[in-house]
Design a protein around this motif. Structure first.
Motif, short mmCIF file in Angstrom:
data_model
loop_
_atom_site.label_atom_id
_atom_site.label_comp_id
_atom_site.label_asym_id
_atom_site.label_seq_id
_atom_site.Cartn_x
_atom_site.Cartn_y
_atom_site.Cartn_z
N ARG A 126 0.59 -1.65 -0.03
CA ARG A 126 -0.20 -0.10 0.15
C ARG A 126 0.72 1.26 -0.44
NH1 ARG A 126 -4.58 -2.56 1.41
NH2 ARG A 126 -4.69 -4.11 2.45
N ARG A 127 1.87 1.11 0.29
CA ARG A 127 3.17 2.44 0.76
C ARG A 127 2.88 2.36 -0.56
NH1 ARG A 127 8.32 3.65 0.86
NH2 ARG A 127 8.81 1.19 0.51
N VAL A 128 4.19 1.50 -1.45
CA VAL A 128 4.82 1.94 -2.49
C VAL A 128 3.86 2.24 -3.28
CG1 VAL A 128 5.92 0.35 -4.56
CG2 VAL A 128 6.29 -0.03 -2.54
N PHE A 129 2.35 1.78 -3.77
CA PHE A 129 1.45 2.10 -4.54
C PHE A 129 1.60 3.88 -4.27
CE2 PHE A 129 -3.18 2.46 -5.70
CZ PHE A 129 -3.06 2.51 -6.62
N LEU A 130 1.40 4.29 -2.98
CA LEU A 130 0.27 5.71 -2.89
C LEU A 130 1.61 6.84 -3.48
CD1 LEU A 130 -0.88 7.81 -1.69
CD2 LEU A 130 -0.71 7.37 0.24
N LYS A 131 2.50 6.44 -2.85
CA LYS A 131 4.42 6.49 -3.11
C LYS A 131 4.28 7.05 -4.57
CE LYS A 131 9.54 6.27 -2.75
NZ LYS A 131 10.39 5.37 -2.85
N GLU A 132 4.16 5.59 -5.53
CA GLU A 132 4.17 5.89 -6.93
C GLU A 132 3.41 6.55 -7.59
OE1 GLU A 132 7.18 5.09 -8.88
OE2 GLU A 132 7.96 4.28 -6.32
N TYR A 133 1.87 5.87 -6.72
CA TYR A 133 1.02 6.65 -7.63
C TYR A 133 0.83 8.41 -7.80
CZ TYR A 133 -3.99 8.53 -8.77
OH TYR A 133 -4.71 9.02 -8.98
N GLU A 134 1.51 9.14 -6.60
CA GLU A 134 1.79 10.11 -6.61
C GLU A 134 2.83 11.33 -7.29
OE1 GLU A 134 0.18 11.34 -1.51
OE2 GLU A 134 2.63 10.54 -1.80
N LEU A 135 4.17 9.97 -7.30
CA LEU A 135 4.55 11.14 -7.93
C LEU A 135 4.21 10.67 -9.30
CD1 LEU A 135 7.84 9.02 -6.63
CD2 LEU A 135 7.40 11.44 -6.49
N VAL A 136 3.93 10.64 -10.01
CA VAL A 136 3.85 9.88 -10.76
C VAL A 136 2.59 11.03 -11.55
CG1 VAL A 136 2.02 9.43 -12.62
CG2 VAL A 136 3.99 7.50 -11.81
#
Length: 711
Positions: A126-136
């Motif tokens: 969940r942490r990686v998903f949110l981090k990568e989504y926000e960056l993109v």
């Protein structure tokens, strides 16, 4: 929007055309170059294979085009795709979403991050998903604003992921995931740290055992060439006294294997084998071995045999899950998890022994298809020998320098990379590579033993290529944009440089069944980054080396975890001239330079020698750090030192001295000094054990077993 008549040169253009938005497909940079032509091959293939039919295809294609234009590391884009695509796919399935316009972050993403669906997903997923989504979402929006006019921005906004109205701090999973990852890493490191000498010794002995098998295999082939029609040829040989076993084998080629197992082949195949035609002709022939058994020579204990046979017997070599039934997959997955090969958060089956590199751990198709027809364990020798040779060098460098795998793969056979310097009549060695986060080469100091392993790899490659020089190949691992020039890399085979996955598989194969456990009993397998953590932990926690010194040794810049901010310095050494070992190394006699130097320079070099360990012989071995001494000259037990068998007598003197010190301090009532004397003796004995391992390895390197064949 007006489109130019020209089109991208990418070979994937025709596949994408008609499947994705045409304007995205034809996006260009300020120089008129199509962004598609700059996208990494692996990333575009993942997009085509996994995403092209999905409702969010245009969003992610736009994202990877923009990341390519920003010249981001291709691995960064690949991580983004693999982090965002599977999670959005999960959300569309759970919430029954059909169109991308139906997807909302405040409802669907928020529900996922709160744990309302997929409870089996970890905090880290969940942490990686949110981090990568926000960056993109953020970086894509910024790129459009800066690069396009208002009309173009208005058009492409339909392909932007909506920014969430919440932040990561609104959820507990971020902190929990980081803490969990740190704890897991700590637990695994604790399990590995005490056994670094065992890991090195096991790698040495198994590599030697594999070399003996390869030598016996070739001697058996020579015997067959003298005695036609003698196959299958049974042969055996005795292992060194340390092992005390006799190993039995059969040598086969394709026709002989078919003819001795006729009941398991069709009549057509048997006839072809008899006539030695088609795939069974001399030009297409292939030799391989069948491991029959092992027996003890001097006692009734159960023989250990070859460490890797269970990998073959259980069928988990290579991409084992292909065409496997559900029951078989579950059984093998359980076995691999028991061995510790299952990866956290992995949605795929563990494939620890898949190198994805021709000639490394791969078996000949005939051997793979028919291995179950024999009584014993059938396998190809050469791909295993290659894996062990690469694995030995990697393990040695990881455990003596703490280098990253990307830095290791950069080692090449040029005088610009391999450095040899002579100081006080002794040679000292290093290699130069670009560390993570840098764009210039830095020096990594290695031992004489490591240089020996480099020579073993070099000889293997020369034999493989049947040439006195190894070819220059393109670098294929992370940050290859900094290494565009082909070089004669040591980690190469079949005219291709190894990727990290190939080297990791070599390490796992060489150390298979060497079991370590956390305090909770969880199995731990040796991984490159874990060896790096173990090296650093040993240095900081046991040797009390300051964090800033360790960061220099490991070529790290991030000192957020420590209060130390000062950077130790080292004096430059003379540049390399000449060649060593087939022009792979540079050499300079610093003693000669000193004699010809002005008094001021002489004083500088003397001061340098007092600070720089790598140019000094130390107690029981060789120092391999060129920074301010991390242990204040307390060399005994220091991880910046490699024990040397030639200096074994010094450690025996230390043991005698420590006993005398302990006796004296006991009489004086100095308990703290008594403990120091005992610790001194303990560290000396630990180093003596590793020296004994090195001596045994050197002896076994020279051991040539007598191969006995059936007459």
């Amino acid at each position: 929007m007006t489109l130019l008549c020209v089109k991208p040169e990418s070979e994937h253009y025709s596949t994408l055309q008609g499947k994705v938005d045409n304007n995205i497909l034809h996006l260009q940079n300020a120089r008129g170059m199509f962004l598609l032509d700059n996208v990494n091959e692996r990333n575009i293939k993942y997009f085509i294979n996994q995403i092209i039919e999905m409702p969010w295809r245009n969003h992610l294609l736009l994202a990877i085009l923009i990341q390519a234009d920003r010249n981001l590391d291709p691995a960064t884009s690949y991580l983004m795709l693999k982090s965002i695509h599977p999670r959005i796919k999960d959300l569309f399935h759970f919430y029954s979403i059909q169109e991308i316009r139906e997807f909302t972050t405040d409802l669907h993403m928020y529900g996922y991050l709160k744990g309302e669906c997929y409870p089996e997903h970890s905090n880290n997923m969940r942490r990686v998903f949110l981090k990568e989504y926000e960056l993109v979402a953020y970086n894509t929006k910024i790129w459009l604003t800066r690069k396009l006019n208002q009309d173009q921005q208005a058009y492409f906004e339909q392909f932007l992921f909506p920014m969430p109205s919440f932040e990561s701090k609104d959820f507990s999973f971020g902190k929990l995931a980081i803490e969990q990852a740190q704890n897991n890493r700590k637990y695994e490191t604790d399990a590995i740290v005490p056994y670094l000498p065992v890991i090195r010794a096991t790698a040495r002995f198994r590599s030697s055992q594999m070399k003996r098998l390869r030598d016996a295999f070739h001697k058996a082939i020579e015997e067959v060439q003298k005695r036609p029609n003698c196959l299958p040829l049974e042969f055996h040989y005795d292992e060194p006294e340390r092992i005390g076993e006799r190993l039995y084998f059969r040598l086969w080629d394709k026709p002989s294997f078919v003819l001795h197992h006729q009941d398991q082949f069709s009549e057509t195949v048997v006839q072809l084998a008899e006539d030695r035609k088609s795939t069974y002709s001399e030009d297409n022939n292939h030799f391989f071995v069948e491991y029959v058994k092992a027996e003890r020579l001097d006692d009734d204990e159960e023989a250990g045999g070859l460490w890797f046979t269970e990998i073959i017997q259980l069928g988990v070599l290579g991409n084992w899950s292909q065409n496997a039934s559900f029951e078989e997959m579950e059984r093998k997955r359980t076995i691999l998890n028991t061995w510790g090969y299952g990866e956290e958060d992995s949605e795929k089956n563990a494939i620890p022994f898949l190198s994805s590199h021709k000639g490394i751990l791969f078996q000949h198709p005939f051997v793979s298809h028919h291995k179950d027809k024999a009584e014993g364990v059938v396998f190809d020798v050469e791909p295993f020998h290659v894996a062990c040779t690469f694995g030995l060098l990697a393990i040695d460098v990881f455990t003596t320098t703490g280098a990253r795998i990307n830095e290791l793969l950069q080692i090449n056979s040029t005088k610009e990379c391999i450095q040899v310097k002579k100081v006080k009549d002794k040679h000292h060695y290093s290699f130069r590579a670009i560390p993570k986060g840098r764009d210039e080469v830095e020096e990594f100091y290695i031992s004489k033993q490591t240089m020996g392993y480099l020579q073993i790899v070099l000889r293997m490659l020369k034999d493989h290529y049947q040439s006195e020089k190894i070819p220059s190949v393109e670098y294929r691992c992370y940050r290859k944009h900094l290494l565009s020039e082909p070089k004669p890399y040591y980690f190469q085979y079949h005219n291709k440089a190894l990727k990290d996955v190939a080297l990791v598989s070599c390490i796992k194969f060489l150390l298979h069944a060497l079991r370590f456990e956390t305090q909770e009993g969880t199995p731990v397998t040796v991984k490159s980054h874990l060896l790096r953590h173990a090296f650093a932990t040993e240095a900081v926690q046991r040797q009390k080396i300051p964090i800033d010194i360790v960061a220099k040794i490991l070529h790290q810049r991030d000192l957020n975890v420590t209060e130390y901010y000062s950077s130790p310095t080292a004096t430059q050494v003379a540049h390399a001239v000449g060649e060593l070992h087939d022009a792979i190394a540079s050499y300079v006699d610093i003693d000669e330079v000193i004699l010809r130097s002005p008094e001021e320079l002489r004083r500088e070099l003397e001061e340098h020698n007092s600070k720089v360990g790598v140019f000094n012989k130390v107690l029981g071995g060789t120092c391999v750090t060129d920074y301010v001494c991390p242990t204040k000259m307390a060399c005994l037990g220091c991880k910046a030192k490699i024990p040397e068998p030639e200096q074994e007598h010094e450690l025996h003197e230390v043991i005698k001295l420590s006993k005398d010190m302990e006796e004296r301090f006991t009489k004086m009532g100095l308990e703290v000094e008594v403990k120091k004397a005992k610790e001194m003796r303990k560290q000396a004995r630990i180093e003596l054990k590793e020296i004994e391992s090195i001596k045994q390895y050197r002896e076994e390197q020279q051991y040539e077993p007598i191969v006995h064949t059936n007459k």
